[in-house]
Design an enzyme around this catalytic site. Structure first.
Site, PDB file in Angstrom:
ATOM      1  NE  ARG A 161      -3.712  -2.285   0.223  1.00 49.34           N
ATOM      2  CZ  ARG A 161      -3.414  -3.473  -0.393  1.00 49.34           C
ATOM      3  NH1 ARG A 161      -2.534  -3.753  -0.877  1.00 49.34           N
ATOM      4  NH2 ARG A 161      -4.319  -4.251  -0.207  1.00 49.34           N
ATOM      5  CB  SER A 233      -8.878  -1.624   4.534  1.00 47.02           C
ATOM      6  OG  SER A 233      -9.310  -2.760   4.304  1.00 47.02           O
ATOM      7  CD  GLU A 330      -5.563   0.511   2.401  1.00 48.06           C
ATOM      8  OE1 GLU A 330      -5.308  -0.251   3.339  1.00 48.06           O
ATOM      9  OE2 GLU A 330      -6.239   0.467   1.557  1.00 48.06           O
TER      10      GLU A 330
HETATM   11  C1  LIG Z   1     -15.456  -0.019  -0.648  1.00 48.24           C
HETATM   12  C2  LIG Z   1     -14.038  -0.056  -0.908  1.00 48.24           C
HETATM   13  C3  LIG Z   1     -13.134  -0.908  -1.156  1.00 48.24           C
HETATM   14  C4  LIG Z   1     -11.714  -0.755  -1.394  1.00 48.24           C
HETATM   15  N1  LIG Z   1     -10.821  -1.908  -1.345  1.00 48.24           N
HETATM   16  C5  LIG Z   1      -9.734  -1.634  -1.653  1.00 48.24           C
HETATM   17  C6  LIG Z   1      -8.853  -2.875  -1.902  1.00 48.24           C
HETATM   18  O1  LIG Z   1      -9.273  -4.019  -1.898  1.00 48.24           O
HETATM   19  N2  LIG Z   1      -7.593  -2.685  -2.017  1.00 48.24           N
HETATM   20  C7  LIG Z   1      -7.050  -1.432  -2.220  1.00 48.24           C
HETATM   21  O2  LIG Z   1      -5.786  -1.410  -2.322  1.00 48.24           O
HETATM   22  N3  LIG Z   1      -7.682  -0.375  -2.040  1.00 48.24           N
HETATM   23  C8  LIG Z   1      -9.133  -0.336  -1.912  1.00 48.24           C
HETATM   24  N4  LIG Z   1      -9.940   0.708  -1.477  1.00 48.24           N
HETATM   25  C9  LIG Z   1      -9.297   2.022  -1.616  1.00 48.24           C
HETATM   26  C10 LIG Z   1      -9.397   2.959  -2.887  1.00 48.24           C
HETATM   27  O3  LIG Z   1     -10.282   2.303  -3.820  1.00 48.24           O
HETATM   28  C11 LIG Z   1      -8.074   2.888  -3.839  1.00 48.24           C
HETATM   29  O4  LIG Z   1      -7.127   3.359  -2.993  1.00 48.24           O
HETATM   30  C12 LIG Z   1      -8.412   3.537  -4.925  1.00 48.24           C
HETATM   31  O5  LIG Z   1      -7.013   3.237  -5.597  1.00 48.24           O
HETATM   32  C13 LIG Z   1      -8.321   4.896  -4.718  1.00 48.24           C
HETATM   33  O6  LIG Z   1      -8.812   5.565  -6.260  1.00 48.24           O
HETATM   34  P1  LIG Z   1      -9.302   7.101  -6.258  1.00 48.24           P
HETATM   35  O7  LIG Z   1      -9.252   7.534  -7.492  1.00 48.24           O
HETATM   36  O8  LIG Z   1     -10.661   7.160  -5.431  1.00 48.24           O
HETATM   37  O9  LIG Z   1      -8.363   7.673  -5.131  1.00 48.24           O
HETATM   38  P2  LIG Z   1      -8.571   9.414  -4.299  1.00 48.24           P
HETATM   39  O10 LIG Z   1      -9.028   9.169  -2.949  1.00 48.24           O
HETATM   40  O11 LIG Z   1      -8.992  10.188  -5.251  1.00 48.24           O
HETATM   41  O12 LIG Z   1      -6.898   9.510  -4.078  1.00 48.24           O
HETATM   42  C14 LIG Z   1      -6.240   8.507  -3.561  1.00 48.24           C
HETATM   43  C15 LIG Z   1      -4.728   9.258  -3.499  1.00 48.24           C
HETATM   44  O13 LIG Z   1      -4.049   9.082  -4.957  1.00 48.24           O
HETATM   45  C16 LIG Z   1      -3.721  10.412  -5.087  1.00 48.24           C
HETATM   46  N5  LIG Z   1      -4.014  10.407  -6.593  1.00 48.24           N
HETATM   47  C17 LIG Z   1      -5.209  10.087  -7.308  1.00 48.24           C
HETATM   48  N6  LIG Z   1      -5.009  10.203  -8.782  1.00 48.24           N
HETATM   49  C18 LIG Z   1      -4.029  10.704  -8.880  1.00 48.24           C
HETATM   50  C19 LIG Z   1      -3.106  11.005  -9.900  1.00 48.24           C
HETATM   51  N7  LIG Z   1      -3.656  10.981 -11.321  1.00 48.24           N
HETATM   52  N8  LIG Z   1      -1.851  11.418  -9.907  1.00 48.24           N
HETATM   53  C20 LIG Z   1      -1.289  11.350  -9.005  1.00 48.24           C
HETATM   54  N9  LIG Z   1      -1.800  11.093  -7.754  1.00 48.24           N
HETATM   55  C21 LIG Z   1      -3.153  10.841  -7.761  1.00 48.24           C
HETATM   56  C22 LIG Z   1      -4.344  11.323  -4.316  1.00 48.24           C
HETATM   57  O14 LIG Z   1      -3.727  12.594  -4.417  1.00 48.24           O
HETATM   58  C23 LIG Z   1      -4.446  10.808  -3.157  1.00 48.24           C
HETATM   59  O15 LIG Z   1      -3.209  10.710  -2.290  1.00 48.24           O
HETATM   60  C24 LIG Z   1     -11.193   0.448  -1.487  1.00 48.24           C
HETATM   61  C25 LIG Z   1     -12.165   1.662  -1.014  1.00 48.24           C
HETATM   62  C26 LIG Z   1     -13.631   1.428  -1.036  1.00 48.24           C
HETATM   63  C27 LIG Z   1     -14.311   2.747  -0.815  1.00 48.24           C
END
Ligand SMILES: Cc1cc2nc3c(=O)[nH]c(=O)nc-3n(C[C@H](O)[C@H](O)[C@H](O)COP(=O)(O)OP(=O)(O)OC[C@H]3O[C@@H](n4cnc5c(N)ncnc54)[C@H](O)[C@@H]3O)c2cc1C
Length: 334
Positions: A161, A233, A330
């Site tokens: 992570r 998580s 996380e």
């Molecule tokens: C129900 C649920 C289940 C989940 N299960 C998992 C799982 O099984 N495994 C897992 O690893 N995660 C899981 N997650 C967490 C999440 O889905 C991941 O971390 C996902 O990759 C976040 O994507 P996002 O676009 O929503 O990120 P955001 O929340 O928008 O951003 C997350 C981080 O990435 C950065 N970021 C986003 N886009 C960019 C970009 N283009 N360039 C540079 N930085 C960027 C942001 O600044 C921030 O620091 C879960 C979340 C939920 C709600």
């Protein structure tokens, strides 16, 4: 490029908390990303790059510019197995598109919410797979130098992570495209079956069956953010030395832990630590620890981001008091 002022972020975070950003802009080209950073630099305000907000907690109003990445486009080359996906694409859509076009390897990562661009940031992982193992390159822009970057998987310093993009002071690195190397032949990773009855009992003979099982298990185990705000998580599983593990095992015979590649380092189940302390179902205002999963904090009754953040702080403090272990979130807390 449109810049909104005093923008409500509620539809842009999976906790569904209400918080305002001073400015907000959705950017769909390199030029717009540059303009957005230029705007923030002239106003001397902080920036935050946002994907779909499913790993972000807005604990208060954001005093700067939120730059929502809306770059689109997916190119799938079946002959070479190389997939190029723009950062603003939806992750699960990419997983199903690749599988439907005969390229495999992403099935275990189905239904993880969020954008393609955020996937390398915390090296998303589930059911025995991490995205690091399938990454060929991560492309983007260094907004401090104005230069483009192309990093291979080693240069991303992927870890559990974690990656170079999650380090303090790396907010100027904007990912524009993720290049994956997938497989034409399906070689399933079913290592998780040793840890989960549902995987062990299922007969999985096709990528579609694995994909469906992963979706089914996730739907059953995790609250749907559309119905109940959450970010999956909230905490990482902590690492401890083998000596520390032995000491903990002597005190807690039912302790849940996992081996790592390093024999001297063990991973503890953060969910077990929290469950042991009775956190399931505990509340702070509208924020609650899921009764299904102690690692998942939910917005059960119009919680504020601060209520969720305070609840998380209390959980971390209690784990430290009882076990002497520091839990690390996380989720990115702003
Ligand atoms: C129900 C649920 C289940 C989940 N299960 C998992 C799982 O099984 N495994 C897992 O690893 N995660 C899981 N997650 C967490 C999440 O889905 C991941 O971390 C996902 O990759 C976040 O994507 P996002 O676009 O929503 O990120 P955001 O929340 O928008 O951003 C997350 C981080 O990435 C950065 N970021 C986003 N886009 C960019 C970009 N283009 N360039 C540079 N930085 C960027 C942001 O600044 C921030 O620091 C879960 C979340 C939920 C709600």
């Amino acid at each position: 490029m449109l810049i909104h002022e005093n923008f409500n972020l509620q539809p842009h975070n999976s906790f569904g908390v209400s918080a305002n950003s001073r400015y907000f802009s959705s950017v769909s080209s390199l030029e717009q990303i540059r303009q957005a950073f230029q705007f923030a630099s002239e106003k001397r305000i902080p920036t935050y790059v946002l994907g779909e907000g499913s790993n972000t907690l807005f604990s208060k109003d954001f005093p700067g510019l939120i730059i929502k990445i809306a770059l689109t486009g997916i190119k799938i080359d079946q002959a070479s197995g190389v997939v190029r996906a723009a950062a603003g694409e939806n992750w699960h859509t990419l997983v199903s598109s690749c599988m439907n076009q005969g390229l495999y390897g992403l099935e275990n990562l189905a239904l993880i919410p969020g954008s393609v661009g955020a996937a390398p940031v915390q090296n998303i992982g589930a059911y025995g797979i991490e995205i690091a193992s399938l990454i060929k390159h991560v492309k983007g822009f260094d907004m401090r130098s104005g230069e483009r970057f192309v990093l291979n998987a080693n240069e991303c310093y992927f870890d559990y992570r974690d990656s170079i993009f999650k380090k303090v002071g790396s907010d100027h690195l904007v990912i524009s495209e993720v290049v994956l190397q997938l497989h034409q032949d399906w070689v399933p990773d079913l290592s998780y079956a040793s840890r989960d009855e549902e995987f062990a009992d299922a007969s999985i003979e096709t990528p579609q069956q694995l994909f469906s099982l992963v979706c089914q298990v996730r739907r059953r185990k995790l609250p749907d953010p559309k119905l109940m705000g959450n970010a999956g998580s909230f905490f990482k599983n902590p690492f401890v030395s083998a000596i520390c593990l032995d000491e903990l095992k002597s005190r807690y015979h039912d302790l849940v832990w996992f081996d790592t590649d390093d024999p001297g380092l063990k991973k503890l189940s953060a969910a077990w630590l929290l469950e042991k302390l009775g956190w399931k179902g505990q509340k702070n205002g509208g924020a609650e620890v899921s009764s299904m999963h102690a690692l998942v904090l939910i917005n059960s009754a119009s919680a504020t981001g601060e209520e969720i953040s305070v609840l998380a702080d209390r959980m971390m403090a209690s784990v430290f008091d009882e076990f002497g272990i520091v839990l690390e979130p996380e989720v990115r807390i702003l």
